[in-house]
Write an enzyme that holds these catalytic residues in place. Sequence first.
Site, PDB file in Angstrom:
ATOM      1  N   HIS A  64       0.731  -1.332   0.064  1.00 40.69           N
ATOM      2  CA  HIS A  64       0.021   0.033   0.039  1.00 40.69           C
ATOM      3  C   HIS A  64       0.882   1.356   0.031  1.00 40.69           C
ATOM      4  CE1 HIS A  64      -3.360  -2.942   0.319  1.00 40.69           C
ATOM      5  NE2 HIS A  64      -4.296  -1.831   1.009  1.00 40.69           N
TER       6      HIS A  64
ATOM      7  N   ASN B 189      -5.333   3.064   7.875  1.00 42.76           N
ATOM      8  CA  ASN B 189      -6.568   3.194   7.775  1.00 42.76           C
ATOM      9  C   ASN B 189      -7.084   4.311   8.453  1.00 42.76           C
ATOM     10  OD1 ASN B 189      -9.776   1.058   7.807  1.00 42.76           O
ATOM     11  ND2 ASN B 189      -8.845   2.573   6.194  1.00 42.76           N
TER      12      ASN B 189
ATOM     13  N   TYR C 256     -18.241  48.410  -3.657  1.00 47.39           N
ATOM     14  CA  TYR C 256     -18.344  47.209  -2.827  1.00 47.39           C
ATOM     15  C   TYR C 256     -17.251  46.650  -2.160  1.00 47.39           C
ATOM     16  CZ  TYR C 256     -23.020  46.733  -5.311  1.00 47.39           C
ATOM     17  OH  TYR C 256     -24.326  46.985  -5.626  1.00 47.39           O
TER      18      TYR C 256
ATOM     19  N   ARG D 278     -17.181  48.705   0.629  1.00 51.57           N
ATOM     20  CA  ARG D 278     -18.560  48.935   1.524  1.00 51.57           C
ATOM     21  C   ARG D 278     -18.985  47.480   2.096  1.00 51.57           C
ATOM     22  NH1 ARG D 278     -23.864  50.163  -1.301  1.00 51.57           N
ATOM     23  NH2 ARG D 278     -22.417  50.813  -2.890  1.00 51.57           N
TER      24      ARG D 278
ATOM     25  N   GLU E 166     -14.709  -0.457  -3.377  1.00 50.84           N
ATOM     26  CA  GLU E 166     -14.862   0.893  -2.874  1.00 50.84           C
ATOM     27  C   GLU E 166     -15.221   1.869  -3.559  1.00 50.84           C
ATOM     28  OE1 GLU E 166     -10.663   1.151  -1.802  1.00 50.84           O
ATOM     29  OE2 GLU E 166     -10.824  -0.532  -0.190  1.00 50.84           O
TER      30      GLU E 166
END
Length: 514
Positions: free
Chosen positions: A83, A195, A279, A282, A416
């Site tokens: 893995h 895991n 904007y 503000r 999975e």
Amino acid sequence: MSAVTIKPGAMRLADWRAIWRGAAVKTDPGARAGVEASAQAVQALLASGRAVYGVNTGFGKLAQTRIGADELGELQTRLILSHAAGTGDAAPEAAVRLMMALKIASLGRGASGVRWQTVQALQALLDAGVTPVIPAQGSVGASGDLAPLSHMTAALIGVGEAVFQGQRMPAGKALAKAGLKPVTLGPKEGLALINGTQFSTALALAGLFEAETGLQAALVAGAMSVEAAKGSAAPFDARIHALRGHRGQIAAAAAIRALLDGSAILKSHEDCGKVQDPYCLRCQPQVTGAALDVLRQAAASLLIESNAVTDNPLIFSDAPGDPQAISGGNFHAEPVAFAADMIALAVCETGSISERRTALLTDPALSGLPAFLTPAPGLNSGFMIAQVTAAALVSENKQRAMPASVDSIPTSANQEDHVSMAAHGARRLLEMTRNLHAVVGVELLAAAQGMDFHAPLKSSARLEAAKAALRAKVPRLEDDRYFAPDMAAAAELVASGALADAAGRDAIPDVEAA
């Protein structure tokens, strides 16, 4: 910086922030009893002859394959070797340290079936400064962060690479130099270590903390931009924000009011006749405050996740004489993926409105200041290209802000079949926040330059202190000069938190306050 004690299930955001910033880590010895009870439960399950996923069976699609008692240790070792299949550049060492601390916190809850000595082995790596090299790509965020955590565990057993005393080397050599021995994994331990969501969670927490720093600096730089443009303080009136009710908006407006309090610049144009500002000036409370609310929601999710047990199966020993191993799905990192997406959106918008304020200040038609904030426009280009760079970084962040959590791709022969992509979502955040810090740094430079044009008028004590912190690093721009170092210095002032420190943190909200 004081050491942080990992108290499984009871960690605070401030603890994880301190670890991210470099604090030493200690594990609460009070967790030992629960951990050892869980390991004993695994032994009892094995003695019962029951099939337990990942303990005496294969993994994933191979879960129906039973493993003999004499091969249980080898099963865990081969799991790690197979893995540890990540790729790409190494994850930042600070993030790897945070990931290891998160794994200790998860194992320390006593539901993973590992021995106390295995938890201590992770602690020993942190103590010795042995940092596993973790290729940053290869996780889809379910079944947990398998590849990254496998590279972490590989270093524990002396395989792969690690960094020790600033040098990258084979993990076995790093262990030997640090006076440590490779770990021999027991039943369930390899699976418990790899895991889980700790890689995604570490990078999401790191992104959260850097986003928080950027947002706090943006409030300071934004208030300075109001001063530079001689904008109105009326939009920050508390009554406006109380009528809407969003807590982040209320907090952002209060911060800007506090930052502007006592300003002679503000006082000088009270009767100027200007009705409304653009904007970007503000609507700062509405935009930056909304981003603050989003970061706070992400922080709440990540705090829960950081205290969670996310491996599989989970070991329950609460019924005397009847331990159970129950397979579930806590490894699915959807909560982390959502949180990472939220952080990305907040980072993107905080930078977007900051760049608009820089653009306003450099435009004489909008700001009333000299073109591109230079005393001699034409011969000098001033802030012309600094604003272009800020715009480029904002657009990069817009592209990166596409939600990762809406993507999924089946893996492991369709066992999975739905995954979170949390690692992708979290991994982009540090680059996005670096962009944000640079964007806010450009605004800081521009706002300070604009304020200087109003001399001898002074701003508030807080904003003058913030400007002084910048001026200690970067002098006022008179004629054009090599500008990249100025921008780097301003970005560092933002990223380090020194700008917020100078303005006074008592006036500035954080992601923990509700």
